[in-house]
Design a protein around this motif. Structure first.
Motif, short mmCIF file in Angstrom:
data_model
loop_
_atom_site.label_atom_id
_atom_site.label_comp_id
_atom_site.label_asym_id
_atom_site.label_seq_id
_atom_site.Cartn_x
_atom_site.Cartn_y
_atom_site.Cartn_z
N HIS A 170 0.83 -1.21 0.00
CA HIS A 170 0.00 0.00 0.00
C HIS A 170 0.86 1.26 0.00
O HIS A 170 0.53 2.26 -0.66
CB HIS A 170 -0.94 0.01 1.20
N LYS A 177 0.75 5.64 -7.51
CA LYS A 177 -0.60 5.51 -8.05
C LYS A 177 -0.88 6.40 -9.26
O LYS A 177 -1.75 6.10 -10.07
CB LYS A 177 -1.63 5.78 -6.96
N GLN A 201 2.44 -12.75 -0.34
CA GLN A 201 1.01 -12.74 -0.61
C GLN A 201 0.38 -11.41 -0.22
O GLN A 201 -0.45 -10.86 -0.96
CB GLN A 201 0.32 -13.87 0.16
N ASP A 204 1.40 -8.82 -2.86
CA ASP A 204 0.66 -9.01 -4.11
C ASP A 204 -0.79 -8.56 -3.98
O ASP A 204 -1.36 -7.95 -4.90
CB ASP A 204 0.72 -10.47 -4.55
N ASP A 205 -1.41 -8.87 -2.83
CA ASP A 205 -2.80 -8.48 -2.63
C ASP A 205 -2.95 -6.96 -2.59
O ASP A 205 -3.93 -6.41 -3.10
CB ASP A 205 -3.34 -9.09 -1.33
N LEU A 207 -1.05 -4.77 -4.12
CA LEU A 207 -0.83 -4.22 -5.47
C LEU A 207 -2.05 -4.38 -6.37
O LEU A 207 -2.19 -3.66 -7.36
CB LEU A 207 0.39 -4.87 -6.12
N LYS A 208 -2.95 -5.32 -6.02
CA LYS A 208 -4.17 -5.48 -6.82
C LYS A 208 -5.05 -4.24 -6.78
O LYS A 208 -5.91 -4.05 -7.64
CB LYS A 208 -4.96 -6.69 -6.31
N ASN A 209 -4.84 -3.39 -5.78
CA ASN A 209 -5.61 -2.16 -5.68
C ASN A 209 -5.09 -1.07 -6.60
O ASN A 209 -5.70 0.01 -6.68
CB ASN A 209 -5.58 -1.65 -4.23
N TYR A 210 -3.97 -1.33 -7.27
CA TYR A 210 -3.34 -0.32 -8.12
C TYR A 210 -3.12 -0.91 -9.51
O TYR A 210 -2.05 -1.47 -9.81
CB TYR A 210 -2.01 0.14 -7.50
N PRO A 211 -4.10 -0.81 -10.38
CA PRO A 211 -4.02 -1.46 -11.69
C PRO A 211 -2.90 -0.91 -12.58
O PRO A 211 -2.52 -1.56 -13.56
CB PRO A 211 -5.39 -1.18 -12.31
N LYS A 214 2.68 -3.01 -11.93
CA LYS A 214 2.95 -4.41 -12.24
C LYS A 214 4.23 -4.86 -11.56
O LYS A 214 5.25 -4.17 -11.62
CB LYS A 214 3.08 -4.61 -13.76
N LYS A 215 4.17 -6.01 -10.88
CA LYS A 215 5.40 -6.59 -10.33
C LYS A 215 6.09 -7.36 -11.44
O LYS A 215 5.55 -8.33 -11.96
CB LYS A 215 5.09 -7.50 -9.14
#
Length: 350
Positions: A170, A177, A201, A204-205, A207-211, A214-215
């Protein structure tokens, strides 16, 4: 009457024959209840929880101090015990060898210590010796690496590995962002440890909030300075451009920063993990890539001593309404950056 089992109530009053005569004790357990006159019942929490009480011998089976955080864990436990005039701490040498640590714990069991605090080299492998202690009537405070079953401990206290990754993700996400096609990399710890997988985990979870992010790469190191330097050098060679790095551990981060300096790279921000003093100092100076670290506080060992003392003395915990200590305590993984680093500087470990 047999000794109360640590599987039951702290006072041994809630189960079996003793409960027959315990009615008067049980009626006042919740301070919000009312008596027959409709007035709030008296607050029955232990007001003397922090005052000296009966002598308690705590057996401490900690790790081999081959890492800054692990050394801090042992220091926190020892220093906390010294604070209490009513606590005697029996300390093992510390070991990362499972068989050796089991032997050390069995020695403490045979000495009939009042309470055990155990940071297992391997939680799964040491579960049976935790069960052995509990069945011998010795409550176990399981520190950091959890046993396979709650039956092997009375209380668990540890850090939030998933939360570390979540908060790191976050923090990076908010910094990036507004950047199109942002790229991040991850320098993880030992992949054979569940805690490493949990940290990844959580990251990664988040980062799903920030389209837009990319990792693009992940490399596992070994929680050492040397591995951090070697694996970071590989990441830098493979990734000519990225915007942020999350490193799971500040000890291996020392090596990672060396590799970054040697490569002459300063085109990204770095977030560390754990809360080393060197990381706090670098964050305060704010003249490099390291901008924040996510805590995994070694103070959990001091808390484990507090809980063990409370168990040994049959007390609750000061500040909590309950008579019994909690069965599980998970510490919060705060993010430390230049805005709040001064608040945490005194807690940094070397």
């Amino acid at each position: 009457m047999p000794e109360p089992s640590p599987f039951t109530s702290r006072r041994g009053l809630l189960f079996g024959a003793a409960a027959v005569s315990a009615g008067a004790v049980l009626t006042g357990c919740t301070s919000n209840e009312t008596d027959d006159g409709g007035e709030p019942a008296a607050d029955t929490r232990p007001a003397d929880a922090d005052k000296p009480g009966k002598q308690v011998t705590i057996g401490y089976a900690g790790p081999l101090a081959d890492h800054g955080w692990l050394n801090a864990i042992n220091d926190q436990a020892k220093n906390r015990a010294e604070k209490y005039s009513d606590v005697t701490l029996e300390v093992t040498e510390g070991s990362n060898d499972t068989a050796q640590q089991i032997g050390q714990i069995e020695t403490l069991i045979n000495k009939k210590v009042d309470v055990l605090v155990v940071l297992p080299a391997d939680g799964k492998a040491l579960t049976q010796v935790g069960l052995k202690a509990m069945r011998a009537g010795i409550p176990v405070v399981n520190l950091d690496r959890v046993f396979n079953t709650p039956q092997a401990y009375r209380c668990y206290v540890g850090g939030d590995n998933y939360g570390m990754g979540l908060n790191a993700g976050h923090y990076i996400g908010e910094k990036l962002k507004d950047k199109p096609d942002a790229r991040v990399v991850e320098l993880a710890g030992l992949d054979n440890l569940e805690l490493t997988r949990q940290r990844t985990q959580g990251f990664d979870d988040a980062l799903k909030n920030y389209p837009n992010i990319k990792k693009v790469a992940r490399q596992a190191a070994d929680f050492t300075v040397e591995s951090g330097q070697a694996k970071m050098a590989q990441l830098l060679q493979a990734q000519s451009k990225f915007d942020a790095l999350w490193n799971h551990d500040d000890d291996q981060g020392v090596g990672a920063l060396r590799a970054i300096e040697q490569a002459g790279r300063d085109d990204f921000l770095m977030v560390g993990g754990a809360g080393a003093l060197s990381a706090f100092q670098a964050i305060k100076q704010d003249n490099g890539v390291l901008k924040a670290t996510v805590l995994y506080p070694p103070t959990m060992a001091a808390s484990a001593i507090d809980l063990a003392r409370a168990l040994g003395q049959g007390k609750g915990v000061s500040g909590l309404a309950e008579h019994e200590i909690p069965s599980s305590i998970t510490l919060y993984s705060a993010v430390v950056d230049k805005e709040n680093v001064d608040e945490y500087m005194s807690t940094g470990f070397k």
